[in-house]
Write an enzyme that holds these catalytic residues in place. Structure first.
Site, PDB file in Angstrom:
ATOM      1  CE  LYS A 164      38.307  42.445  35.253  1.00 33.17           C
ATOM      2  NZ  LYS A 164      39.612  42.451  35.956  1.00 33.17           N
TER       3      LYS A 164
ATOM      4  CB  ALA B 218      50.277  35.294  31.624  1.00 34.83           C
TER       5      ALA B 218
END
Length: 292
Positions: free
Chosen positions: A82, A144
């Protein structure tokens, strides 16, 4: 048709292959079973396939060049590419810019354009699963700093969540992410480690607890947090698409729990919209995704 195609098998692609998902590993991906029904329902004569890219330097970028030569319309991108997709794009949407993560690429005349549909897909899934918009929820995200976790954190900030807690193993990127998000929201974005003494209180005060770590992908994985920290009535969302130990434990504790199936569905539907300029038949996608 092969279950997936590596870079040295592109000559074996179906002649109508124009879309796909790139990852490593990739054989497990459920994307074809929801994207192909959407294409068929829309009457679009294209095949959606799984593509295995090598992880060595330049391999992902070389595959994008090969797909452009094969007249591909676009691709989804999953682990571990990504961030490399972000770097390969000639243009980015606001969430992709903020998160540094791209999961959808569209081929245009000037190159590949990058989008992040994980964030808006997550937002749609949360409202569908729990009946409350993301902007009303105090959110705690575990993992996160990962590609998905950072995108979800950025989506929460962009939607104006009243409180956001970012939990991760000690990494410099955690404080950097929190500082970046504070530029985009008036709500606090608090970075914590899994062993931070403030974590129990932060979990107790959260309306929505999100697992974006890799824990839960495999049966037997440990819980990302102690089950004793969960409170009845809290919403717990695990982005893995099957029932994990966290999902089962949260349900037993009286929480409202959901898997990542809804996020997978909606991020795929929004990707389709980027490729074709219109939303797909979401129920056709849902039916395909739920098929065994």
């Amino acid at each position: 048709m092969l279950p997936f195609y590596s870079t040295d098998q592109l000559d074996q692609l179906p002649t109508d292959a124009r879309l796909g998902v790139i990852g490593n590993p990739i054989a497990h991906s459920k994307s074809p079973q929801m994207q192909q029904p959407a294409l068929d329902a829309a009457g679009i004569p294209a095949r959606y396939v799984r593509l295995l890219a090598g992880t060595e330097e330049g391999a992902f970028e070389a595959l994008l060049g090969q797909l452009a030569a094969l007249d591909f319309i676009g691709v989804n991108v999953t682990v571990p590419f990504k961030k490399r997709a972000h770097d390969a794009a000639v243009a980015l949407d606001p969430l992709a810019q903020l998160s540094g993560s791209v999961n959808t690429l569209v081929r245009r005349a000037d190159g590949w354009h990058g989008y992040n549909t994980d964030g808006p897909g997550f937002s749609r899934a949360i409202e569908e699963c729990f009946g409350r918009p993301l902007r009303e929820l105090r959110v705690l995200i575990m993992g996160a700093c990962g590609g998905a976790g950072s995108a979800l954190a950025c989506q929460c900030a962009l939607e104006g969540c009243p409180d956001l807690t970012l939990v991760n193993r000690p990494r410099p990127e955690l404080a950097q992410l929190a500082a970046k998000l504070k530029q985009h929201t008036t709500a606090p974005a608090t970075p914590l480690h899994f062993d931070s003494p403030e974590l129990p209180e932060a979990v107790a005060e959260a309306d929505l607890i999100v697992n974006a770590t890799s824990l839960g992908l495999h049966e037997g994985d440990p819980m990302p947090i102690s089950p004793g920290l969960l409170q009845p009535g809290q919403c717990v969302y695990d982005i893995v698409t099957h029932e994990s130990a966290l999902h089962r434990t949260a349900t037993a504790c009286g929480c409202r729990a959901a898997t990542g199936q809804g996020m997978l569905l909606w991020q795929g539907a929004i990707a389709f919209q980027h490729w074709f300029g219109r939303m797909p038949e979401v129920e056709a996608m849902r039916k395909g995704l739920n098929a065994q």
